[in-house]
Design an enzyme around this catalytic site. Structure first.
Site, PDB file in Angstrom:
ATOM      1  N   LYS A 123       1.217  -1.150   0.161  1.00 46.42           N
ATOM      2  CA  LYS A 123       0.018   0.032   0.377  1.00 46.42           C
ATOM      3  C   LYS A 123       0.627   1.269  -0.060  1.00 46.42           C
ATOM      4  CE  LYS A 123      -0.282  -0.184   4.733  1.00 46.42           C
ATOM      5  NZ  LYS A 123      -0.975  -0.715   5.626  1.00 46.42           N
ATOM      6  N   TYR A 142      15.195  29.622  10.267  1.00 45.47           N
ATOM      7  CA  TYR A 142      14.401  30.601  10.237  1.00 45.47           C
ATOM      8  C   TYR A 142      13.934  30.402  12.426  1.00 45.47           C
ATOM      9  CZ  TYR A 142      12.193  29.649   5.356  1.00 45.47           C
ATOM     10  OH  TYR A 142      12.085  30.268   4.209  1.00 45.47           O
TER      11      TYR A 142
HETATM   12  C1  LIG Z   1      -0.746  -2.154   6.793  1.00 45.96           C
HETATM   13  C2  LIG Z   1      -1.136  -3.241   7.151  1.00 45.96           C
HETATM   14  C3  LIG Z   1      -0.418  -4.471   7.367  1.00 45.96           C
HETATM   15  C4  LIG Z   1       1.069  -4.233   7.096  1.00 45.96           C
HETATM   16  O1  LIG Z   1       1.317  -3.784   8.274  1.00 45.96           O
HETATM   17  P1  LIG Z   1       3.212  -3.746   8.998  1.00 45.96           P
HETATM   18  O2  LIG Z   1       3.511  -3.800  10.030  1.00 45.96           O
HETATM   19  O3  LIG Z   1       3.600  -2.931   8.258  1.00 45.96           O
HETATM   20  O4  LIG Z   1       3.960  -4.862   8.782  1.00 45.96           O
HETATM   21  C5  LIG Z   1      -1.085  -5.731   7.714  1.00 45.96           C
HETATM   22  N1  LIG Z   1      -2.068  -5.531   7.660  1.00 45.96           N
HETATM   23  C6  LIG Z   1      -3.169  -4.817   7.702  1.00 45.96           C
HETATM   24  C7  LIG Z   1      -4.629  -4.143   7.618  1.00 45.96           C
HETATM   25  C8  LIG Z   1      -2.664  -3.215   7.349  1.00 45.96           C
HETATM   26  O5  LIG Z   1      -3.436  -2.596   7.308  1.00 45.96           O
END
Ligand SMILES: *Cc1c(COP(=O)(O)O)cnc(C)c1O
Length: 358
Positions: free
Chosen positions: A38, A254
Site C-alpha cells: 500500500k 528560520y
Molecule cells: C498496513 C497493514 C499491514 C502491514 O502492516 P506492517 O506493520 O507494515 O507489517 C497488514 N495488515 C493490514 C490490515 C494493514 O493495514
C-alpha cells in the site's frame, strides 16, 4: 525520472527487500508470505518493489484502495490482490474485471458484494476482515457466525489486524489472538491471516496460514526493543552545498531557533521537508558526514537543512557526502529523532531527488 534535486540521491535496495522477504519466509517455516505494498510500497515505488517481491516468490499482495489495486494489476497480471478498503459504491465492476479481492469490512460491503454476485450470476472472491480489538475497520468478531455461510461468495481468506504487535509483551496481543481463534472455529477450512510484520516476530501462535508483512520488508525494525533483524533498504545521501564559518555568535535559520558560538562552522545541505526530511527534525536530528555524527542546527527549511560541523570542519568540504538515512542513521533512528515511526519517514520520502534501485 524528473529530478529537481540532483545533489540528493535516494537508493532503494531491491535485493535487501528480497532478502527481508526470505527472512520472513524462514520465520514462517513454510507458511505463505504475502506482501503489503500500500501507499506506493510504503513510499519506495510500487512499480519497482512489487516485481522484486514477485521474483522473490511472492504471489499474494495487499493494497488499500481500488486505485492502488489497478496500478498493481498493470504491473503484475497473475497475482492475488487484496484490497483493504473493500469494495465501495460503484467499484464492483472493476473488482470483477481486474480480478481483485475486496477485504469485506462492513456489513454494507458484504451486502453490496453479494448482490453483485447474484446480479452477474457468478460466485465472487472475498476476504472477511474481522476487527478483534483495534476498533478501526472490520466486521465485529462477535458476528462471525453471521458470515460463515455466504452462498454467493468464495471466502479466500479470513483476516484480522493486531493493534499492539510492535509493543513488547503487550497483553492486547493475546486478547486479540483468543478472539481470532474463536473466529477460526466458524471457518475451519478457510485460510487465516493475522500477523503483520511485528506479529510475525511475536510467536508462531500468531502465524496461522498467511503472514501479512509490510514495514519489515522495507527494513523497518519489527522488534524495536531488539537489534533489527531486517536488512536496511533505504539510503538517502546528499552533499554539502555551502560551508559558512561565523566569527561572532549567530543564529541559524528560520525563527533564529539555534544560536551558535563565534567560530562555529555550518554546512548547508540541499534537502528539506519537501523532500520528506520532516520539520520535527529541526534542532533534533543528526546525520553522518564522512562517517562523523553531526547535529542539525536550526529548523528544517522546505529545501535546505543546516548542520553544525564545527568539530569536524577540517575534514568536511563543499561536496562532502552526507548520509541523511542509511546504515549509520537508520529509518528507525530518524523516526525516533522526529518523534514518529519509521512508517511515516518512508511514506514521506519526497519525489524530487534522484532515485536509484539496486
Ligand atoms: C498496513 C497493514 C499491514 C502491514 O502492516 P506492517 O506493520 O507494515 O507489517 C497488514 N495488515 C493490514 C490490515 C494493514 O493495514
Amino acid at each position: 525520472m524528473y529530478t529537481s534535486n540532483p545533489l540528493t540521491t535516494l537508493t532503494i535496495s531491491l535485493e535487501a527487500i528480497a532478502s527481508n522477504y526470505r527472512l520472513i519466509q524462514q520465520k514462517g517455516a513454510g507458511r505463505e508470505v504475502s506482501a503489503v505494498v500500500k501507499a506506493n510500497a510504503y513510499g519506495l515505488g510500487m512499480a519497482e518493489v512489487a516485481p522484486a517481491l514477485y521474483k522473490a516468490g511472492c504471489r499474494r499482495f495487499f493494497v488499500v484502495s481500488l486505485d492502488e489495486a489497478l496500478e498493481l494489476r498493470k504491473i503484475l497480471s497473475d497475482v492475488f490482490i487484496g484490497v483493504f478498503y473493500g469494495v465501495n459504491k460503484a467499484e464492483e465492476e472493476y473488482f470483477v474485471k481486474y480480478n481483485l479481492t475486496p477485504a469485506i469490512s462492513t456489513h454494507e460491503q458484504f451486502k453490496r458484494w453479494q448482490e453483485y454476485a447474484v446480479k452477474i450470476g457468478k460466485k465472487l472472491p472475498a476476504i472477511l476482515h474481522f476487527d478483534t480489538g483495534m476498533n478501526r475497520l472490520g466486521l465485529n468478531y462477535k458476528d462471525a457466525a453471521l458470515y460463515k455461510d455466504c452462498d454467493n461468495l468464495e471466502i479466500e481468506l479470513v483476516m484480522s489486524h493486531l493493534a499492539c504487535a510492535d509493543i513488547e509483551n503487550n497483553e492486547k496481543n493475546a486478547e486479540q489472538l483468543a478472539r481470532f481463534r474463536e473466529i477460526k472455529d466458524y471457518f475451519p477450512n478457510k485460510k487465516m491471516s493475522f500477523a503483520n510484520s511485528s506479529g510475525v516476530f511475536i510467536s508462531e501462535d500468531y502465524h496461522f496460514d498467511i503472514l501479512r508483512p509490510g514495514a519489515a520488508l522495507y527494513g523497518i525494525n519489527p522488534v524495536l526493543w531488539q537489534k533489527n533483524p531486517m536488512q536496511n533498504v533505504v539510503t538517502l545521501i546528499s552533499e554539502v552545498l555551502q560551508i559558512r564559518k561565523i566569527d561572532t555568535a549567530q543564529t541559524v535559520g528560520y525563527g533564529a531557533s539555534c544560536k551558535l558560538a563565534a567560530g562555529s562552522v555550518i554546512a548547508t545541505i540541499p534537502a528539506g521537508y519537501a523532500d520528506g526530511y520532516l520539520s520535527y527534525l529541526g534542532n533534533k536530528g543528526y546525520c553522518f558526514i564522512n562517517g562523523r555524527k553531526c547535529n542539525i542546527a536550526g529548523r528544517v527549511s522546505m529545501d535546505l537543512i543546516t548542520i553544525d560541523i564545527t568539530e569536524f570542519a577540517e575534514e568536511i568540504a563543499v561536496g562532502s557526502k552526507v548520509e541523511l538515512i542509511g546504515d549509520n542513521v537508520t529509518v528507525d533512528d530518524v523516526a525516533k529523532q522526529a518523534g514518529t515511526i519509521g512508517y511515516e519517514i518512508l511514506t514521506s520520502l519526497g519525489s524530487r531527488y534522484k532515485r536509484i534501485y539496486l
